[in-house]
Design an enzyme around this catalytic site. Structure first.
Site, PDB file in Angstrom:
ATOM      1  N   ASP A  61    -100.032   0.524 -20.187  1.00  0.00           N
ATOM      2  CA  ASP A  61    -101.358   0.282 -19.608  1.00  0.00           C
ATOM      3  C   ASP A  61    -102.182   1.569 -19.647  1.00  0.00           C
ATOM      4  O   ASP A  61    -101.641   2.652 -19.449  1.00  0.00           O
ATOM      5  CB  ASP A  61    -101.219  -0.116 -18.114  1.00  0.00           C
ATOM      6  N   GLU A  89     -93.581   5.191 -12.539  1.00  0.00           N
ATOM      7  CA  GLU A  89     -94.092   4.352 -13.634  1.00  0.00           C
ATOM      8  C   GLU A  89     -95.110   5.128 -14.452  1.00  0.00           C
ATOM      9  O   GLU A  89     -95.275   4.900 -15.641  1.00  0.00           O
ATOM     10  CB  GLU A  89     -94.739   3.073 -13.090  1.00  0.00           C
ATOM     11  N   GLU A  90     -95.781   6.074 -13.789  1.00  0.00           N
ATOM     12  CA  GLU A  90     -96.870   6.786 -14.472  1.00  0.00           C
ATOM     13  C   GLU A  90     -96.387   7.931 -15.360  1.00  0.00           C
ATOM     14  O   GLU A  90     -97.196   8.603 -15.994  1.00  0.00           O
ATOM     15  CB  GLU A  90     -97.876   7.314 -13.432  1.00  0.00           C
ATOM     16  N   ASP A 108     -93.627   3.132  -8.051  1.00  0.00           N
ATOM     17  CA  ASP A 108     -94.829   2.681  -8.743  1.00  0.00           C
ATOM     18  C   ASP A 108     -95.973   3.143  -7.857  1.00  0.00           C
ATOM     19  O   ASP A 108     -96.287   2.500  -6.857  1.00  0.00           O
ATOM     20  CB  ASP A 108     -94.815   1.156  -8.903  1.00  0.00           C
ATOM     21  N   GLU A 275     -90.085  -1.855  -8.906  1.00  0.00           N
ATOM     22  CA  GLU A 275     -90.781  -3.070  -8.455  1.00  0.00           C
ATOM     23  C   GLU A 275     -89.750  -4.095  -7.974  1.00  0.00           C
ATOM     24  O   GLU A 275     -89.712  -4.428  -6.793  1.00  0.00           O
ATOM     25  CB  GLU A 275     -91.656  -3.648  -9.589  1.00  0.00           C
TER      26      GLU A 275
HETATM   27  P1  P6P Z   1     -99.994 -10.757 -14.657  1.00  0.00           P
HETATM   28  C1  P6P Z   1    -100.009  -5.905 -11.466  1.00  0.00           C
HETATM   29  O1  P6P Z   1    -100.539  -5.420 -12.656  1.00  0.00           O
HETATM   30  C2  P6P Z   1     -98.542  -6.224 -11.682  1.00  0.00           C
HETATM   31  O2  P6P Z   1     -97.837  -5.099 -12.096  1.00  0.00           O
HETATM   32  C3  P6P Z   1     -97.938  -6.784 -10.411  1.00  0.00           C
HETATM   33  O3  P6P Z   1     -98.509  -6.250  -9.262  1.00  0.00           O
HETATM   34  C4  P6P Z   1     -98.215  -8.267 -10.533  1.00  0.00           C
HETATM   35  O4  P6P Z   1     -97.240  -9.062  -9.858  1.00  0.00           O
HETATM   36  C5  P6P Z   1     -98.168  -8.502 -12.034  1.00  0.00           C
HETATM   37  O5  P6P Z   1     -98.436  -7.254 -12.661  1.00  0.00           O
HETATM   38  C6  P6P Z   1     -99.238  -9.490 -12.475  1.00  0.00           C
HETATM   39  O6  P6P Z   1     -99.051  -9.692 -13.867  1.00  0.00           O
HETATM   40  O7  P6P Z   1     -99.395 -10.809 -16.031  1.00  0.00           O
HETATM   41  O8  P6P Z   1     -99.893 -12.084 -13.918  1.00  0.00           O
HETATM   42  O9  P6P Z   1    -101.404 -10.177 -14.589  1.00  0.00           O
END
Ligand code: P6P
Length: 333
Positions: A61, A89-90, A108, A275
């Site tokens: 990302d 994560e970063e 995270d 996570e």
């Molecule tokens: P999607 C947010 O970017 C995240 O990491 C989590 O907080 C969330 O559960 C998930 O991704 C949402 O992913 O693919 O539904 O946008």
């Protein structure tokens, strides 16, 4: 200024130096969370917090301004906490902070940053792990520990309120930041996840990519009272893990982020170490359950810090039911 979180930490984590260090670390994490909260509330003093910085993180990302601010704040908290290792994560690689620290943190720093510009709740998710001499000899192994080894886990939610959901192994507790009080005060002790639920939480736009067993489970929920479940189901999905997890702690439900057939998504989207593992510990400590659809999340042996996993968590009866769907050999018929 002492707060009821301080009182809780003193009572729950005072058996030895290791526990006292975890308590101190949680205090430093709280300090970092207040910095992030203040940045969000003040709108990042003119910076576009949801704006892209151009670099990308381990998730691929593009980093947002607030991702970087949060990562720096929590790295400083980890340095102040005498952690040995900081896995974020970063950052592609874990950071070695001290050679004799007793613990490591997987974090995270800012989960859900795609929600910043839409003013949806976002969060910080963390997992505190033991560090042994063997880990010091082979630092990579510290973030290859399964989630059952966690000593503490929690998440901060930056929403209408700054909230901490925390477990140190004796239940899941909720604390609220009180600006008037200047600290975190207990909002709920030993929350319990409702055993049953009529609410599922999933990004339904991925339905066509899911394994047939998962699709069958969702189909039966959608069939409602006329279907095999003989009752209607609701659906809630925020798309911010901390918001979906807290709702489930509050009123039950089951969250699914399955793996799917797409390249790069076979293991789903969510990360095991910072996570799934912390959320799984919080859910189990609250009487809920967390699996990858079949296996207990906390038993999964990680290959590395940034490994992903499919994730199902929430009301124990529903998580177990999904496990039975996953082994239904007729499903392929
Ligand atoms: P999607 C947010 O970017 C995240 O990491 C989590 O907080 C969330 O559960 C998930 O991704 C949402 O992913 O693919 O539904 O946008």
């Amino acid at each position: 200024m002492s707060s009821s979180l301080d009182a809780y930490l003193r009572s729950a984590l005072d058996a030895d130096e290791g526990q006292r260090q975890i308590a101190e670390a949680i205090r430093h994490l709280c300090t970092a969370s207040i910095k992030v909260r203040n940045t969000i509330i003040e709108g990042g003093s003119g910076n576009d917090l949801g704006g892209q910085r151009g670099d990308s993180n381990s998730d691929g990302d593009i980093q947002k301004e607030l991702d970087v601010i949060a990562d720096k704040a929590f790295l400083q908290a980890a340095r102040d906490s005498s952690f040995a290792f900081f896995g974020s994560e970063e950052q592609d690689e874990a950071v070695t902070l001290s050679k004799d620290g007793l613990h490591a943190i997987a974090i995270d720093p800012l989960d859900g940053s795609s929600n910043i510009s839409t003013n949806v709740s976002i969060g910080t998710i963390f997992s505190i792990l033991p560090v042994t001499d063997a880990h010091r000899k082979n630092p990579k192994s510290v973030f290859e520990q399964k989630g059952a080894n966690q000593l503490a886990a929690g998440f901060f939610t930056y929403g209408p309120q700054l909230q901490l959901v925390l477990t140190v192994g004796n239940g899941t507790h909720v604390f609220l930041f009180s600006p008037k009080f200047g600290g975190f005060v207990e909002q709920a002790a030993s929350v319990m996840v409702a055993d049953r639920s009529r609410e599922f939480s999933a990004n339904m736009s991925n339905y066509r990519h899911w394994d047939v067993h998962i699709r069958n489970y969702i189909d039966d929920c959608l069939a409602g009272a006329e279907g095999p479940r003989e009752r209607d189901f609701g659906m809630r999905y925020v798309g911010s893990l901390v918001a979906d997890a807290y709702r489930i702690l509050q009123r039950g439900g089951v969250f699914l982020y399955p793996g799917d057939e797409r390249k790069g998504y076979q293991k789903g989207r969510l990360r095991l170490m910072y996570e799934a593992n912390p959320v799984a510990m919080l859910m189990e400590q609250a009487g809920g359950a967390a699996t990858d659809g079949a296996r207990r999340i906390l038993d999964i042996e990680p290959e590395s810090l940034h490994v992903r996993t499919p994730l199902v968590f929430g009301s124990k009866r529903e998580v177990e039911r999904i496990g039975r769907y996953m082994t239904d050999s007729d499903a392929l018929a």
